[in-house]
Structures are given as structure tokens and as C-alpha cells.
Scaffold this motif. Structure first.
Motif, PDB file in Angstrom:
ATOM      1  N   ARG A  10       0.828  -1.204   0.000  1.00  0.00           N
ATOM      2  CA  ARG A  10       0.000   0.000   0.000  1.00  0.00           C
ATOM      3  C   ARG A  10       0.863   1.254   0.000  1.00  0.00           C
ATOM      4  NH1 ARG A  10      -3.378  -3.786   1.588  1.00  0.00           N
ATOM      5  NH2 ARG A  10      -5.627  -3.380   1.703  1.00  0.00           N
ATOM      6  N   TRP A  11       1.842   1.270   0.849  1.00  0.00           N
ATOM      7  CA  TRP A  11       2.698   2.455   0.948  1.00  0.00           C
ATOM      8  C   TRP A  11       3.542   2.629  -0.323  1.00  0.00           C
ATOM      9  CZ3 TRP A  11       1.759   6.403   3.589  1.00  0.00           C
ATOM     10  CH2 TRP A  11       2.735   7.376   3.850  1.00  0.00           C
ATOM     11  N   GLY A  12       3.937   1.524  -0.923  1.00  0.00           N
ATOM     12  CA  GLY A  12       4.704   1.608  -2.163  1.00  0.00           C
ATOM     13  C   GLY A  12       3.888   2.207  -3.297  1.00  0.00           C
ATOM     14  N   VAL A  13       2.629   1.795  -3.414  1.00  0.00           N
ATOM     15  CA  VAL A  13       1.759   2.342  -4.467  1.00  0.00           C
ATOM     16  C   VAL A  13       1.504   3.829  -4.232  1.00  0.00           C
ATOM     17  CG1 VAL A  13      -0.583   2.262  -5.430  1.00  0.00           C
ATOM     18  CG2 VAL A  13       0.664   0.140  -4.993  1.00  0.00           C
ATOM     19  N   SER A  14       1.496   4.258  -2.975  1.00  0.00           N
ATOM     20  CA  SER A  14       1.166   5.651  -2.658  1.00  0.00           C
ATOM     21  C   SER A  14       2.209   6.640  -3.167  1.00  0.00           C
ATOM     22  CB  SER A  14       1.004   5.825  -1.142  1.00  0.00           C
ATOM     23  OG  SER A  14       2.249   5.710  -0.475  1.00  0.00           O
ATOM     24  N   PHE A  15       3.394   6.176  -3.542  1.00  0.00           N
ATOM     25  CA  PHE A  15       4.428   7.080  -4.037  1.00  0.00           C
ATOM     26  C   PHE A  15       4.281   7.365  -5.527  1.00  0.00           C
ATOM     27  CE2 PHE A  15       6.423   5.693  -0.086  1.00  0.00           C
ATOM     28  CZ  PHE A  15       6.903   6.901   0.395  1.00  0.00           C
ATOM     29  N   ASN A  16       3.255   6.812  -6.152  1.00  0.00           N
ATOM     30  CA  ASN A  16       3.009   7.073  -7.560  1.00  0.00           C
ATOM     31  C   ASN A  16       2.095   8.283  -7.718  1.00  0.00           C
ATOM     32  OD1 ASN A  16       4.098   4.583  -9.302  1.00  0.00           O
ATOM     33  ND2 ASN A  16       3.438   3.836  -7.301  1.00  0.00           N
ATOM     34  N   SER A  17       1.665   8.523  -8.941  1.00  0.00           N
ATOM     35  CA  SER A  17       0.792   9.657  -9.225  1.00  0.00           C
ATOM     36  C   SER A  17      -0.585   9.423  -8.616  1.00  0.00           C
ATOM     37  CB  SER A  17       0.678   9.848 -10.736  1.00  0.00           C
ATOM     38  OG  SER A  17      -0.128  10.959 -11.048  1.00  0.00           O
ATOM     39  N   PHE A 367      -8.793  -5.300 -13.879  1.00  0.00           N
ATOM     40  CA  PHE A 367      -8.613  -4.994 -15.300  1.00  0.00           C
ATOM     41  C   PHE A 367      -9.705  -4.057 -15.808  1.00  0.00           C
ATOM     42  CE2 PHE A 367      -9.900  -6.136 -19.659  1.00  0.00           C
ATOM     43  CZ  PHE A 367      -8.753  -5.743 -20.356  1.00  0.00           C
ATOM     44  N   SER A 368     -10.933  -4.185 -15.298  1.00  0.00           N
ATOM     45  CA  SER A 368     -12.044  -3.364 -15.775  1.00  0.00           C
ATOM     46  C   SER A 368     -11.806  -1.880 -15.527  1.00  0.00           C
ATOM     47  CB  SER A 368     -13.349  -3.803 -15.105  1.00  0.00           C
ATOM     48  OG  SER A 368     -13.380  -3.418 -13.734  1.00  0.00           O
ATOM     49  N   MET A 369     -10.925  -1.544 -14.582  1.00  0.00           N
ATOM     50  CA  MET A 369     -10.623  -0.142 -14.268  1.00  0.00           C
ATOM     51  C   MET A 369      -9.376   0.355 -14.994  1.00  0.00           C
ATOM     52  SD  MET A 369     -11.586  -0.048 -10.193  1.00  0.00           S
ATOM     53  CE  MET A 369     -10.589  -1.483  -9.714  1.00  0.00           C
ATOM     54  N   LEU A 370      -8.881  -0.419 -15.964  1.00  0.00           N
ATOM     55  CA  LEU A 370      -7.641  -0.081 -16.665  1.00  0.00           C
ATOM     56  C   LEU A 370      -7.650   1.324 -17.259  1.00  0.00           C
ATOM     57  CD1 LEU A 370      -4.855  -0.935 -17.745  1.00  0.00           C
ATOM     58  CD2 LEU A 370      -6.028  -1.889 -19.750  1.00  0.00           C
ATOM     59  N   PRO A 371      -8.694   1.756 -17.983  1.00  0.00           N
ATOM     60  CA  PRO A 371      -8.667   3.120 -18.534  1.00  0.00           C
ATOM     61  C   PRO A 371      -8.464   4.192 -17.467  1.00  0.00           C
ATOM     62  CG  PRO A 371     -10.412   1.853 -19.571  1.00  0.00           C
ATOM     63  CD  PRO A 371      -9.895   1.018 -18.433  1.00  0.00           C
ATOM     64  N   LEU A 372      -9.121   4.032 -16.320  1.00  0.00           N
ATOM     65  CA  LEU A 372      -8.960   4.983 -15.221  1.00  0.00           C
ATOM     66  C   LEU A 372      -7.542   4.939 -14.670  1.00  0.00           C
ATOM     67  CD1 LEU A 372     -10.222   6.969 -13.135  1.00  0.00           C
ATOM     68  CD2 LEU A 372     -10.795   4.962 -11.757  1.00  0.00           C
ATOM     69  N   LEU A 373      -7.001   3.733 -14.519  1.00  0.00           N
ATOM     70  CA  LEU A 373      -5.650   3.586 -13.959  1.00  0.00           C
ATOM     71  C   LEU A 373      -4.600   4.167 -14.899  1.00  0.00           C
ATOM     72  CD1 LEU A 373      -6.009  -0.062 -12.577  1.00  0.00           C
ATOM     73  CD2 LEU A 373      -6.206   2.085 -11.303  1.00  0.00           C
ATOM     74  N   LEU A 374      -4.787   3.975 -16.184  1.00  0.00           N
ATOM     75  CA  LEU A 374      -3.842   4.555 -17.149  1.00  0.00           C
ATOM     76  C   LEU A 374      -3.923   6.077 -17.127  1.00  0.00           C
ATOM     77  CD1 LEU A 374      -4.235   2.161 -20.230  1.00  0.00           C
ATOM     78  CD2 LEU A 374      -2.446   2.160 -18.487  1.00  0.00           C
ATOM     79  N   LYS A 375      -5.122   6.608 -16.987  1.00  0.00           N
ATOM     80  CA  LYS A 375      -5.290   8.060 -16.923  1.00  0.00           C
ATOM     81  C   LYS A 375      -4.553   8.643 -15.724  1.00  0.00           C
ATOM     82  CE  LYS A 375      -9.485   9.374 -17.630  1.00  0.00           C
ATOM     83  NZ  LYS A 375     -10.918   9.694 -17.383  1.00  0.00           N
ATOM     84  N   ASP A 376      -4.482   7.859 -14.644  1.00  0.00           N
ATOM     85  CA  ASP A 376      -3.816   8.315 -13.419  1.00  0.00           C
ATOM     86  C   ASP A 376      -2.325   7.985 -13.392  1.00  0.00           C
ATOM     87  OD1 ASP A 376      -6.208   9.296 -12.479  1.00  0.00           O
ATOM     88  OD2 ASP A 376      -6.681   7.521 -11.291  1.00  0.00           O
ATOM     89  N   GLY A 377      -1.783   7.406 -14.486  1.00  0.00           N
ATOM     90  CA  GLY A 377      -0.360   7.075 -14.526  1.00  0.00           C
ATOM     91  C   GLY A 377       0.017   5.902 -13.654  1.00  0.00           C
ATOM     92  N   LEU A 378      -0.875   4.923 -13.540  1.00  0.00           N
ATOM     93  CA  LEU A 378      -0.652   3.790 -12.635  1.00  0.00           C
ATOM     94  C   LEU A 378      -0.399   2.486 -13.383  1.00  0.00           C
ATOM     95  CD1 LEU A 378      -3.479   4.643 -10.071  1.00  0.00           C
ATOM     96  CD2 LEU A 378      -1.016   4.911  -9.720  1.00  0.00           C
ATOM     97  N   LEU A 379       0.167   2.573 -14.573  1.00  0.00           N
ATOM     98  CA  LEU A 379       0.420   1.370 -15.362  1.00  0.00           C
ATOM     99  C   LEU A 379       1.332   0.390 -14.640  1.00  0.00           C
ATOM    100  CD1 LEU A 379       0.364  -0.360 -17.948  1.00  0.00           C
ATOM    101  CD2 LEU A 379       2.229   1.070 -18.833  1.00  0.00           C
ATOM    102  N   MET A 380       2.465   0.850 -14.148  1.00  0.00           N
ATOM    103  CA  MET A 380       3.424  -0.051 -13.500  1.00  0.00           C
ATOM    104  C   MET A 380       2.858  -0.666 -12.219  1.00  0.00           C
ATOM    105  SD  MET A 380       6.218  -1.588 -13.876  1.00  0.00           S
ATOM    106  CE  MET A 380       6.909  -0.645 -15.237  1.00  0.00           C
ATOM    107  N   PRO A 381       2.273   0.132 -11.305  1.00  0.00           N
ATOM    108  CA  PRO A 381       1.657  -0.490 -10.128  1.00  0.00           C
ATOM    109  C   PRO A 381       0.565  -1.486 -10.503  1.00  0.00           C
ATOM    110  CG  PRO A 381       1.890   1.864  -9.784  1.00  0.00           C
ATOM    111  CD  PRO A 381       2.245   1.603 -11.213  1.00  0.00           C
ATOM    112  N   TYR A 382      -0.225  -1.178 -11.547  1.00  0.00           N
ATOM    113  CA  TYR A 382      -1.276  -2.096 -12.005  1.00  0.00           C
ATOM    114  C   TYR A 382      -0.681  -3.422 -12.445  1.00  0.00           C
ATOM    115  CZ  TYR A 382      -4.106  -4.204 -15.742  1.00  0.00           C
ATOM    116  OH  TYR A 382      -4.754  -5.100 -16.563  1.00  0.00           O
ATOM    117  N   ALA A 383       0.376  -3.367 -13.238  1.00  0.00           N
ATOM    118  CA  ALA A 383       0.986  -4.589 -13.761  1.00  0.00           C
ATOM    119  C   ALA A 383       1.613  -5.420 -12.636  1.00  0.00           C
ATOM    120  CB  ALA A 383       2.034  -4.240 -14.815  1.00  0.00           C
ATOM    121  N   VAL A 384       2.347  -4.763 -11.751  1.00  0.00           N
ATOM    122  CA  VAL A 384       3.071  -5.475 -10.685  1.00  0.00           C
ATOM    123  C   VAL A 384       2.104  -6.088  -9.672  1.00  0.00           C
ATOM    124  CG1 VAL A 384       4.674  -5.203  -8.760  1.00  0.00           C
ATOM    125  CG2 VAL A 384       5.157  -4.092 -10.948  1.00  0.00           C
TER     126      VAL A 384
END
Length: 498
Positions: A10-17, A367-384
Motif C-alpha cells: 500500500r505504501w509503495g503504491v502511494s508514491f506514484n501519481s 482490469f475493468s478499471m484499466l482506462p482509469l488507472l492509465l489516466k492516473d499514470g498507474l500502469l506499473m503499479p497495475y501490472a506489478v
């Protein structure tokens, strides 16, 4: 160790956009949460939900129940002590700084540590069957569910608080503390109105249980105790708004904004998917859309609710939570893509019972929230996080080994298959589900890569979001049918009433 790993992720993801970072004039959900702190701290409670000179409702006006507002006020008092600029009236709009980001992320983690994570731990320890290793594996998988982590710590919201209160309600009912469970769920409803997705199973389970105890004796006493608990909880949460009827009505208008329309963005529900073929919002008036969605939702939740009312066991209750929340997500009015988290919570509670089906659904829900996650710059956290959840879940819960027809509870499907012509070959339903799982994973990876790497055709700018939402909708619909068949076909003799 499981709890520590869940906290670290959780804390690791929080350092993203986060949602709307550096994107004026509205910014995003991060700014909405900060703005609510500004409003609740500086304005009298009578102005929180009204449009005034100091409270422009068009700029992230409060649209959640009173408990969300009180939570924002609590956070605002802490923010004021650290840096008054963070909640300065009208002067803090769009405030962004590393220190403030750290503070906001810390408030989400604090809510998880105080509410959500303890509820998960107690559920896995007390209401999960199997060995200690299975309980620990289930605990780790629930805590590492990517959808909730990415939305709360990446996009930025406090879903863990409302879902945690709901889980405390489930825990109360599972342990036989019905009044305390009702109290917890009432708090969840007063924090986020979307918890209505779970309301009917709570109502039917408690009413069915009281009816079995006898509505003229012990059952009546239990029913009155639960009713008083719920009414007092609601009264206390709404007390500041009850002195003036217009205050209460304005809060209701804000938390149920019917004028917003049938759905928003490319959400993976029935109406958005159908809208690709038939422009529902063009051919039906807003009122007609509302009545249509209400009728279909009511029809979708009725079989599951009646079954639970007749057979109020904890197993039926968990299945009904899944079916009710999915019915609301698929067919109700004004659905957001993030609302799939409301269905994900009860599915998480079935990870130990139906690991493959649960992991399958939870992967698709993220996966269904992928467009929202990409908009927020969360591609790498999503994949990992998605890959980690898939690997750990299938390994720790032996998901791919525990998938015979009996373990997948496919008896209802087998009974339906008996109606097929005798000359058709017997279907291996377990193998079909495994192959569908593998093929879906491949398609999700392919669509994820395509969404990032390929430009859409000039005439179809929303091609990839539409493909993602339609793909996810078909899986959610299949999951809804599956869990309804499982619930409705469970023999009554195999269940124990709590």
C-alpha cells in the motif's frame, strides 16, 4: 508477515501519481478529498451541502453521507495543526506538495490500519475454514487485492473505510453478534451511500433469522433490538441535519444525484455495454432510464434475496452479498467503474471456498478499471500488483488444483445440462472453466498492452476503453449467473443456520 506485506505494498503504491495531479481547474479525486477537509473545517455544518459564496458545489461539492463529512473534518483538524495552508478557505484549491501528499496518503493508511485490516484479520481467523496456512494465505490474498489498493492509494479515495465497516458488519453477523453487525453496517451506509449494494442481504439475513426464531418471542426481541440499533445509529449520524427538514432533504439530493445520468465513462455494466449497440441515453428520457434500471435491478436481486430470506445461513449470506452487489453494478442507475470494488469485497470473502472463481473475478475487476488507472499514470503499479496477486493467489490457495466440479460447486450447472439432448457429449465443466481462465488472462494482457502501445483508429478514439468495458461486462455477467446458480441450487440440508 502478511499484514506487514499488505502495508508495504500500500505504501509503495502511494508514491506514484494520483487522480488529477497537476491538472487544473478541477484536478481529481485527490483534490476532492482535500477540498472536503477545507469546507468542513471552515464552514458551519449548515453550509456543508449547500451552494454558497464560500462553497461552490460545482467544485467538488460534498456528495456523500454525513459520516464522510465528519471524517473529512477530523482529517482537517490534523491538517490544520501541521500546515494551515492545506485547508485555507478558497486559498488552498489545487494545493499540491510532497508534504501534503504524504499526509493524505497517511490518512488512507491510518483508516486501513484502524478499520479495514483488523476486520480482514478477524474474518480470516474466525470465519475461514481450513489449516493455519490456508487462513494466512487467504488473509494475504485479501490484503493484496490490487483493485482496492490501486484506487485508494493510487487514484486516491477512502473505499477501505466503508468496505472495512461493512466487513465488520459481516463479521458481527458471522459470529452471532447481530446488533453489533447492524451497527457497523449502518455506519458503512452513512459513510458511502453505495453500500446500498449490500443492504438487501443484510436485511434478508437478519429478518429470516429472526423469523426462524419466532416473531412472537425471541425472534421479535432480536428484531426490535436490531431495529433500534439501526435507527439510533442513523439518528446520531444525521442529528446535525434533522433540526431543519430542508437540511436533510439537501443532503439526500446531494448523495442521490439522479440528474447525472444512467452511467459515467466506460463502465463495465449492462447499460454502457448495450449503449454501444443501442444509444439508450438518446432514445429514452432520464426518467425512463431511471425506472428501467430500477425495475431490472429489482428483478435481478429478487431470487437471491428470497432464497436468503427462506434459508438464512452464513454461506447463503455471503453468496447473496456477491449477487446483490453484482446486480446493482450491472443494472442499477449512476454506476461508476470504481463501484466494482463493492462486489469485490464479498468475492474476497469466498477466496478460501472458491479460490479459482474468486481469483478470476478479482483479476477481471482490476482490469475493468484499466482506462482509469492509465489516466492516473498507474500502469506499473497495475501490472506489478496484478501479477503478484495472480501468482500468490493461485499458489497459496491451490486454486488450479482445487477445481473439480464438486469443488467449483457446479452441481446446479450439471442439473441444467441434464435438459440437453442425450446425443450431445457430456461437457467437462471444470476443464471449460480452467481454459476460460487461461484464455481470459491472455486477452487481458493483450488488451492492456494494446491500450498502452497502440494508437486507436482515427474514427474510434474510445476503441480500447470500450473493448475493456465490454470484455469485463461479459465476465461480470457470467460471474453473476454462476453465483446465482450456486446459491439457488445449494441443497437446504447441507446448510446450517447460525
Amino acid at each position: 508477515m502478511s499484514i506487514l506485506l499488505g502495508v508495504l505494498v500500500r505504501w509503495g503504491v502511494s508514491f506514484n501519481s494520483y487522480s488529477g495531479a497537476g491538472k487544473p481547474p478541477m484536478f481529481g479525486d485527490y483534490e476532492a478529498q482535500r477540498h472536503w477537509q477545507e469546507v468542513t473545517y471552515n464552514l458551519p455544518i449548515q453550509e456543508w451541502y449547500f451552494n454558497t459564496t464560500d462553497n461552490d458545489l460545482n467544485y467538488w461539492g460534498l456528495d456523500y453521507p454525513p459520516l464522510t463529512a465528519f471524517h473529512s473534518l477530523l482529517c482537517a483538524h490534523v491538517a490544520k495543526l501541521i500546515n494551515p495552508e492545506w485547508v485555507k478557505l478558497l486559498g488552498s484549491r489545487g494545493y499540491e506538495s510532497p508534504a501534503h501528499k504524504l499526509f493524505m496518503r497517511a490518512t488512507v493508511l491510518a483508516a486501513d490500519l484502524l478499520v479495514y485490516i483488523p476486520a480482514v484479520v478477524l474474518y480470516c481467523c474466525n470465519l475461514t475454514n481450513g489449516s493455519t496456512n490456508k487462513k494466512v494465505g487467504t488473509l494475504l490474498c485479501i490484503l493484496l487485492y490490487p483493485g482496492l489498493i490501486l484506487i485508494d492509494y493510487g487514484h486516491f479515495q477512502y473505499n477501505g473505510l466503508s468496505l472495512g465497516l461493512t466487513l465488520w458488519g459481516v463479521l458481527g453477523l458471522g459470529l452471532g453478534w447481530d446488533a453489533l453487525g447492524s451497527l457497523a453496517f449502518s455506519l458503512a451506509l452513512n459513510y458511502k451511500q453505495m453500500e446500498l449494494y449490500h443492504a438487501l442481504p443484510f436485511f434478508c439475513y437478519l429478518l429470516g433469522k429472526c423469523a426462524r426464531q419466532g416473531l412472537t418471542g425471541r425472534g421479535l426481541f432480536s428484531l426490535v433490538k436490531i431495529a433500534v440499533t439501526v435507527l439510533v445509529t442513523f439518528a446520531l449520524c444525521w442529528l446535525p441535519f434533522l433540526s431543519d427538514p430542508e437540511q436533510a432533504l439537501q443532503v439526500l439530493r446531494r448523495i442521490f444525484p439522479v440528474a447525472r445520468g444512467l452511467f459515467e465513462d466506460k463502465v463495465a455494466n449492462a447499460w454502457c455495454s448495450l449503449n454501444v449497440l443501442i444509444k439508450i441515453r438518446s432514445i429514452l428520457s432520464s426518467d425512463s432510464q431511471f425506472y428501467l434500471s430500477f425495475a431490472v435491478t429489482l428483478l435481478a436481486i429478487t431470487p437471491s434475496s428470497l432464497k436468503l430470506l427462506k434459508t438464512p445461513t452464513f454461506w447463503q449470506f455471503k453468496l447473496a452479498l456477491v449477487n446483490s452487489s453484482l446486480a446493482f453494478f450491472l443494472f442499477s442507475y449512476q454506476v461508476h467503474e470504481k463501484s466494482i470494488l463493492l462486489a469485490a469485497l464479498p468475492v474476497c470473502l469466498l477466496l478460501n471456498d472458491l479460490p479459482l472463481v474468486a481469483i478470476y473475478f478479482l483479476q477481471v475487476s482490476t482490469f475493468s478499471m484499466l482506462p482509469l488507472l492509465l489516466k492516473d499514470g498507474l500502469l506499473m503499479p497495475y501490472a506489478v500488483t496484478s501479477l503478484a496477486f495472480l501468482v500468490l493467489g493461485t499458489h497459496l490457495l491451490s486454486a488450479l488444483e482445487r477445481c473439480t466440479e464438486a469443488q467449483l460447486r457446479l452441481e446446479g450447472y450439471r442439473r441444467l445440462a441434464a435438459w440437453l439432448p442425450a446425443w450431445l457429449p457430456r461437457l467437462d465443466l471444470a476443464r471449460i472453466i480452467r481454459r476460460k481462465f487461461y484464455s481470459s488472462l491472455v486477452l487481458m494482457v493483450g488488451l492492456s498492452v494494446a491500450s498502452v502501445a497502440l494508437p486507436p483508429p482515427a474514427g474510434l478514439p474510445d476503441l480500447f476503453p470500450v473493448l475493456v468495458s465490454t470484455f469485463s461486462f461479459l465476465h461480470f455477467l457470467g460471474t453473476f449467473i454462476y453465483f446465482n446458480i450456486v446459491q439457488l441450487s445449494t441443497p437446504q440440508g447441507k446448510q446450517k443456520t447460525l
